[in-house]
Design an enzyme around this catalytic site. Structure first.
Site, PDB file in Angstrom:
ATOM      1  N   LYS A 143       0.868   4.418   6.922  1.00 27.33           N
ATOM      2  CA  LYS A 143       0.328   5.311   5.909  1.00 27.33           C
ATOM      3  C   LYS A 143       1.024   6.665   6.015  1.00 27.33           C
ATOM      4  CE  LYS A 143      -3.067   2.821   4.106  1.00 27.33           C
ATOM      5  NZ  LYS A 143      -2.458   1.556   4.527  1.00 27.33           N
ATOM      6  N   SER A 149       0.812  -1.220   0.000  1.00 23.75           N
ATOM      7  CA  SER A 149       0.000   0.000   0.000  1.00 23.75           C
ATOM      8  C   SER A 149       0.843   1.267   0.000  1.00 23.75           C
ATOM      9  CB  SER A 149      -0.931   0.013   1.212  1.00 23.75           C
ATOM     10  OG  SER A 149      -0.199   0.208   2.404  1.00 23.75           O
TER      11      SER A 149
END
Lengths: 236, 236
Positions: B191, B155
């Site tokens: 993230k 990701s």
DNA sequence: TAGAACAGTGACCATATGAACACATAATGC
DNA sequence: GCATTATGTGTTCATATGGTCACTGTTCTA
């Protein structure tokens, strides 16, 4: 004086040790020496090192000091008392060896731009600084002959290798797909090793840079096996 | 043993010397010792000092060393070779940053997928397996509270963080742009921390993954400060 | 001017210390 | 499984090194 087959690592100019990186025990000894240095203490004698590590024999210390010297971590003056001088200050500062999974020391040979800078195996020098790398964590075989390079430039960004990263290289022949340090026109460059029609060439992983098709035989200095990334690019 | 009237400065506990300041010769000797220390050389022996100053007799050196010791400039270990340690070092005299200790051990808490796996600061344990990281090389401040995570998933590939990489995190509050480990719905995810209109959210760096806008207050567990990449993903 | 302090010389000695050598066992890698 | 490397032990020896002692000459100070 008769030299037995067992005679090894007696002088730095002797044949190179079997492995360039430090073993666990050597690293412990090196850290002991560095801690003395850090705390501004007198360098320990071989018998003081022997006492610290609980060796029954003082000769074990001599053996390890020779190994550290041959790997460029320390400098010694033969026959002089306490004549051990630290050359590499970068490696192994953690005073608790038990907390460390098998760290190894690899010589850092200076930063090379991806595409620039001189590098030869012959230039692995006694006074090259080292970095500490966790071989187990990074899946590096214990016997690997390794060196470190700092990347300069973004020609390999497509391979997620960024400017300022430190790459760990192994001295070995590449297979297609490997990231390699190659010598071209007297300079070292970091590129991907690929072949086409049986002919090898070097592929940049950034469309802004050309591939390199060597006019002469390609000299591969090492294959990338690990990468370290931090913030900023402190120089040694 | 008859003690002559001339006998002086033999031990620090002896009566104090006639003058507390250094004589000219004593100062010369002290500067010689300090220069050795500044240049990271092995402390000189009494005979090396004798040679440097051109003394015909080695006892002159012993005399001066005793004087320096009695005046609090140096510390000696009786009967030990080269056992002279400088006591008066001006702050900052050893200004070489490379002399600073460098690698530290940080606890490895297991791999987390970018988006999965449990993590709490409370679970940082003393016996958690560790990796060894060269703090100086990677520009990590010495006092940083750190832990390591192994990335699982892609990701964050747009930030050149790959599946299998190990990221080193620091326990601190993020600034916008930082890569963070955040706790969302009881799970930890890696993230990029960004804000919009004053409201923070977590941005995946892969178009295939959605951004995460927390319904409740965002819990940031750490900020990424370094990355290690090897081959394969050996487990501890 | 004499005594104290300073700054040595020279002979000698004990031990701290590095090192050679032979040998043994464990670990590693092919 | 074997060769090589790593990691020691144990014995012995040479020398680097700190230190004692007796002595001498110079400088400084009361």
């Amino acid at each position: 004086m008769k030299t037995s087959a067992h005679r090894k690592n007696t002088l730095p100019s002797d044949p190179k040790p079997a492995r360039l990186s430090l073993t666990g025990r050597q690293l412990e000894l090196f850290e002991f020496l560095k801690q003395h240095h850090r705390e501004d203490r007198i360098p320990p004698s071989t018998r003081e090192i022997q006492e610290h590590f609980g060796f029954a024999s003082q000769t074990a210390v001599i053996h390890h000091l020779r190994a550290l010297e041959s790997k460029g971590c320390i400098e010694r003056l033969p026959g002089k008392a306490r004549a051990v001088r630290i050359l590499n200050i970068a490696a192994g500062e953690n005073s608790d060896p038990a907390a460390r999974p098998s760290p190894e020391s690899v010589p850092l040979l200076g930063a090379i731009p991806a595409g620039l800078a001189q590098l030869r195996e012959a230039t692995v020098q006694k006074d090259a600084p080292c970095v500490v790398v966790d071989f187990d964590l990074l899946g590096i075989p214990r016997g690997a002959h390794t060196f470190a390079l700092r990347v300069s430039g973004d020609s390999m960004i497509g391979a997620h290798i960024l400017d300022g990263d430190v790459v760990i290289m192994e001295f070995r022949e590449p297979v297609p797909g490997d990231i390699v340090a190659a010598l071209i026109d007297g300079e070292t460059t970091l590129k991907r090793f690929v072949t086409k029609g049986g002919h090898p060439y070097l592929k940049a992983e950034n469309p802004a840079y050309p591939d390199l098709i060597p006019a002469q035989e390609l000299v591969i200095q090492g294959v990338m096996i690990a990468l370290l990334r931090g913030r900023g690019t402190p120089r040694r």
